[in-house]
Motif scaffolding. Sequence first.
Motif, PDB file in Angstrom:
ATOM      1  N   GLU A  78       0.834  -1.207   0.000  1.00 55.93           N
ATOM      2  CA  GLU A  78       0.000   0.000   0.000  1.00 55.93           C
ATOM      3  C   GLU A  78       0.865   1.252   0.000  1.00 55.93           C
ATOM      4  OE1 GLU A  78      -3.375   2.212   2.759  1.00 55.93           O
ATOM      5  OE2 GLU A  78      -2.876   0.114   3.136  1.00 55.93           O
ATOM      6  N   ARG A  82       1.459   3.959  -3.051  1.00 53.94           N
ATOM      7  CA  ARG A  82       1.182   5.373  -2.783  1.00 53.94           C
ATOM      8  C   ARG A  82       2.312   6.264  -3.307  1.00 53.94           C
ATOM      9  NH1 ARG A  82      -0.342   4.897   2.031  1.00 53.94           N
ATOM     10  NH2 ARG A  82      -2.565   5.321   1.750  1.00 53.94           N
ATOM     11  N   ALA A  90      -3.616   3.678  -3.718  1.00 48.42           N
ATOM     12  CA  ALA A  90      -3.132   3.027  -2.495  1.00 48.42           C
ATOM     13  C   ALA A  90      -4.286   2.616  -1.588  1.00 48.42           C
ATOM     14  CB  ALA A  90      -2.188   3.971  -1.741  1.00 48.42           C
ATOM     15  N   ARG A  91      -5.323   3.439  -1.535  1.00 43.74           N
ATOM     16  CA  ARG A  91      -6.445   3.144  -0.658  1.00 43.74           C
ATOM     17  C   ARG A  91      -7.291   1.975  -1.165  1.00 43.74           C
ATOM     18  NH1 ARG A  91      -9.138   8.865   0.032  1.00 43.74           N
ATOM     19  NH2 ARG A  91     -10.597   7.746   1.374  1.00 43.74           N
ATOM     20  N   VAL A  93      -5.876  -0.856  -2.008  1.00 41.15           N
ATOM     21  CA  VAL A  93      -5.136  -2.066  -1.675  1.00 41.15           C
ATOM     22  C   VAL A  93      -5.799  -2.891  -0.571  1.00 41.15           C
ATOM     23  CG1 VAL A  93      -2.933  -2.957  -0.781  1.00 41.15           C
ATOM     24  CG2 VAL A  93      -2.945  -1.183  -2.550  1.00 41.15           C
ATOM     25  N   PRO A  94      -6.208  -2.287   0.565  1.00 36.11           N
ATOM     26  CA  PRO A  94      -6.863  -3.095   1.587  1.00 36.11           C
ATOM     27  C   PRO A  94      -8.098  -3.827   1.074  1.00 36.11           C
ATOM     28  CG  PRO A  94      -6.244  -0.967   2.490  1.00 36.11           C
ATOM     29  CD  PRO A  94      -6.033  -0.886   1.022  1.00 36.11           C
ATOM     30  N   ASP A 302      -8.575  -0.456   8.261  1.00 34.31           N
ATOM     31  CA  ASP A 302      -7.953   0.519   7.377  1.00 34.31           C
ATOM     32  C   ASP A 302      -8.921   0.938   6.281  1.00 34.31           C
ATOM     33  OD1 ASP A 302      -5.791   2.084   6.534  1.00 34.31           O
ATOM     34  OD2 ASP A 302      -5.199   0.598   5.055  1.00 34.31           O
ATOM     35  N   ALA A 433       1.793   1.350   5.948  1.00 39.71           N
ATOM     36  CA  ALA A 433       0.390   1.098   5.649  1.00 39.71           C
ATOM     37  C   ALA A 433      -0.326   0.596   6.883  1.00 39.71           C
ATOM     38  CB  ALA A 433       0.282   0.070   4.525  1.00 39.71           C
ATOM     39  N   HIS A 436      -1.705  -3.168   7.456  1.00 37.12           N
ATOM     40  CA  HIS A 436      -1.287  -4.084   6.402  1.00 37.12           C
ATOM     41  C   HIS A 436      -0.725  -5.351   7.017  1.00 37.12           C
ATOM     42  CE1 HIS A 436      -0.142  -4.891   2.218  1.00 37.12           C
ATOM     43  NE2 HIS A 436       0.790  -5.622   2.788  1.00 37.12           N
TER      44      HIS A 436
END
Length: 447
Positions: A78, A82, A90-91, A93-94, A302, A433, A436
């Motif tokens: 993440e 970013r 990046a946001r 990814v979770p 997250d 992150a 993560h």
Amino acid sequence: MTDAVHDTAPRGLTRWQAIPLAIGSIAGSGILFLPSAVYARAGHNSLLVWALSILLCLPMLLMFDDMVRTNPDGRGIEAFIRLGLGDVFARCVPVMFIALVIVGLPSGAFVAGRYVAQTFGMERVTTVTIAVAVLVAALLINLAGVRASTRVQTAATWGLVLVATVLLLSAVPSARDGLHTVAPTTEGLDVVLPGVLLAFWAFAGFENLTFLAREFRNPERDFLPVSSIALTVYGVFTILLTVAIAVTVSRDDVDQVVGLLQLVEAVGYGEVMMWAVTFIACCAMLLNAIAWVWGVSQLTYDAADNGMLPAALVTSNGEKSRGRSLALLAVLFSATTVLLGFRPSLVVDTTATASAIFMLLYVLSIVSYLRVRGLTVRSGLNLVLFVVIAISLVESLQHALYGVVVLLVALGAQAFRRRGGKTGNPAEPDAPAAGHPTHETVEGGDR
């Protein structure tokens, strides 16, 4: 004087201490079925599939090596995405990890269930029962706040590797007359890249080594040799296991899920070895599930923090609730479990679907890497990898579609929120992150 010497003594793992942990980090439940699944699908070209999968990992290791050199304390994908693609990607990814786990983890649980059903000659309902038991146990153990020790997880994985090694050695006499079954041919080349997408699940956790690198004595110096040795050892091991199955079991008779048990029967070890393989397989899968559930429950926090999931899904009375996040995972697991309960033949396909999400995450990482580093030798090699992965995803579109839809929906959700003036609380670019999964929370590449 003794205390002073102790305080200044080198800390962390030496290179040779790190290698066994690195192998244990990437090895996992994929050993149970990927060699037989790849052989059943690729036949003569199985070794070509494995060789190409291993080669694909090499540019990634160079990319991750640069990641470790830049952030020796260990940062997640993440944070890496970013740097080059910004907060919007990046946001996502979770959410992509959550989407991956709710497909991949039930698939692995069904593999364990199939092993039990096959060993004891039970009906299909046993497969579903064991799969549900593994997932429920992982959820309840996490709810109780108990975490599986990394050493215990590694020990279970090495137990599985040890048993498989014994089976490999037992298959050696058959290799003299059976190697033609895995001699590459020009026929059936169309199955190679889709086969790579499936086989890639075995190596999907190599980014986990960037977290393990924090435990090295000298991460900048040791990451690349340690990860390269781990890749070589594990890659050769999967190749040999595929050959062992190919020379002892006819391709038409190979079961894609319980190939190791067929190998046990073929070499004549009897019921005791089958029980041992099944027991270790279930233990390894349970430990794997515990680790993944822990890590992904953190990712749900997250995703709620950055607005990708409604905050109400993980909060109670205004505070984050582990029970809420685990309940969310339980509901999502249920959907995949019901599907596989009615269509158990989809276990390998759902695994390939999960593997495709990892490939998509690597695509984002490669694009970010190119934007940050520009065109260098290392980024150029990853650009070649990008092309191969893209072709693999296109040729296995039925497996890739799920991950693509998840990514597009996540991006669309952010666009909707931004248009409404809700931007969430993005992490700082230099921050690790949040939530993560690390080596301590998520175990292994073929999870």
